[in-house]
Design an enzyme around this catalytic site. Sequence first.
Site, mmCIF file in Angstrom:
data_model
loop_
_atom_site.group_PDB
_atom_site.id
_atom_site.type_symbol
_atom_site.label_atom_id
_atom_site.label_comp_id
_atom_site.label_asym_id
_atom_site.label_seq_id
_atom_site.Cartn_x
_atom_site.Cartn_y
_atom_site.Cartn_z
ATOM 1 N N CYS A 202 -78.731 6.559 74.343
ATOM 2 C CA CYS A 202 -79.617 6.468 73.444
ATOM 3 C C CYS A 202 -81.022 6.771 73.900
ATOM 4 O O CYS A 202 -81.159 6.395 75.244
ATOM 5 C CB CYS A 202 -79.473 4.931 73.132
ATOM 6 S SG CYS A 202 -80.650 4.274 72.136
ATOM 7 N N CYS B 177 -80.001 -3.567 76.818
ATOM 8 C CA CYS B 177 -78.795 -2.784 76.084
ATOM 9 C C CYS B 177 -78.493 -1.741 77.402
ATOM 10 O O CYS B 177 -79.157 -1.230 77.910
ATOM 11 C CB CYS B 177 -79.540 -1.758 75.140
ATOM 12 S SG CYS B 177 -78.038 -0.916 74.478
ATOM 13 N N CYS C 171 -67.011 -3.320 61.751
ATOM 14 C CA CYS C 171 -68.497 -2.823 61.970
ATOM 15 C C CYS C 171 -68.605 -1.609 62.669
ATOM 16 O O CYS C 171 -68.182 -1.378 63.811
ATOM 17 C CB CYS C 171 -69.270 -4.103 62.678
ATOM 18 S SG CYS C 171 -68.929 -5.694 62.033
ATOM 19 N N CYS D 256 -69.279 -2.707 57.549
ATOM 20 C CA CYS D 256 -70.694 -2.989 57.769
ATOM 21 C C CYS D 256 -70.982 -1.840 58.822
ATOM 22 O O CYS D 256 -70.484 -1.675 59.513
ATOM 23 C CB CYS D 256 -70.767 -4.219 58.483
ATOM 24 S SG CYS D 256 -72.710 -4.561 58.856
ATOM 25 N N CYS E 130 -77.348 -8.352 57.454
ATOM 26 C CA CYS E 130 -76.912 -9.133 58.548
ATOM 27 C C CYS E 130 -77.900 -8.912 59.585
ATOM 28 O O CYS E 130 -78.340 -7.578 60.110
ATOM 29 C CB CYS E 130 -75.560 -8.382 59.206
ATOM 30 S SG CYS E 130 -75.062 -9.065 60.535
ATOM 31 N N ARG F 248 -72.394 -16.086 63.017
ATOM 32 C CA ARG F 248 -71.578 -15.494 63.908
ATOM 33 C C ARG F 248 -71.678 -15.611 65.391
ATOM 34 O O ARG F 248 -72.742 -15.284 65.745
ATOM 35 C CB ARG F 248 -71.524 -13.874 63.646
ATOM 36 C CG ARG F 248 -70.256 -13.208 64.193
ATOM 37 C CD ARG F 248 -70.270 -11.710 63.774
ATOM 38 N NE ARG F 248 -70.064 -11.601 62.136
ATOM 39 C CZ ARG F 248 -70.676 -10.777 61.176
ATOM 40 N NH1 ARG F 248 -71.168 -9.992 61.804
ATOM 41 N NH2 ARG F 248 -70.535 -10.824 60.124
#
Length: 429
Positions: free
Chosen positions: A65, A72, A109, A142, A202, A272
Amino acid sequence: MDLLNTLVDKGLRRELPTREEALAVLATSDDDLLDVVAAAGRVRRQWFGRRVKLNYLVNLKSGLCPEDCSYCSQRLGSKAGILKYTWLKPDEASKAAAAGVAGGAKRVCLVASGRGPTDRDVDRVSRTIEAIKEQNGDVEVCACLGLLSEGQADRLREAGADAYNHNLNTSEETYGAITTTHTYADRVETVQQAQAAGLSACSGLIAGMGESDKDLVDVVFALRDLDPDSVPVNFLIPFEGTPLAKEWNLTPQRCLRILAMVRFVCPDVEVRLAGGREVHLRSMQPLALHLVNSIFLGDYLTSEGQAGQADLDMIADAGFEVEGAGTTTLPRHRADALTGGGCGSSASAPEQAGGCGSHEASDGGGCGSHAGGGGCGPCGGHAAVADDEEGAPATETVSAPAAPAGGPARTDLVAVRRRGAGTDLAPNA
């Protein structure tokens, strides 16, 4: 306690508490913790009964990324020894999703690391959604691909996506200290684009990054204003090799207070329990089921969760039940507002009626647990590698976390995912 009685009354009426009341929940003592859980549990049961929705993550592309999100493990410059691979093919992703559905997951997801999807990436994910829906027609899908460009949310909706996840993660005031390559406003705009396209939004947060109680309340109130259908609450997994590797500052008790505060502020929303629950709640996870009505089954993006069967046993042993495909999730008033008329599947109790569970009537879920510490693929999307490159799984391991103040290092807290999507090993579902 007058505070808790007031918050229960407000929660049953869907009335927003004050910021002072939300802060007071976070400031309660351990002696009052069970009272706090019981009070928030009354609100949870009013709107969701004793049902627990299961969600399953498929990491379509891991690592690589270009964004610098400090929490992360997939970030630019991360030294974490995670799996790294480029896009799974649609049949590979569909096979991974089927394992989660077989384990009881109602929602899949689909997550990809990166800043945001190219149009080619949206085409690729659209084919993956179609493959999953063809194999499991009732499953909700999702997408979590990062910052969206104009028209991309509409294309995902047309492909069969039910929801889109993009987390705010922390307060607007402190967001720049966590990420510099995009802004808090960028995240808000992406959630609004998803909502405008008719996707169920979400969006959630990450706790444990060194934020203050005020930061936590600020981000939860901002989420309430944004009005997503699902709010994932992640607890930072401090991977070695990331800037927040030393942030071991959560206790099970604090995690429960945070979850209770979110439930009081968002009483009728799918809350969640997402990344980091095993790490920080540990043996107190069953208590969290009295506060949340949704969890992830099995592993996360780059870290392992507890065994899928252990999740199912925990739900049953705590006196809850897995929400079935034929049972709707959201209360009727939220579902009607989302779909313009409800969705045709009955709920298990009158006060729980409504919700959604199909492309025509999505119920909100979404992602919500990031590879390294919360936020379901908060960067999402395309990485700086060739689109068709076949990524090879990394073989590095993560070293033990630093010892928290006053205690020895816990070598069992962080386990890198080495199974499931992107590997030749069976998934944990």
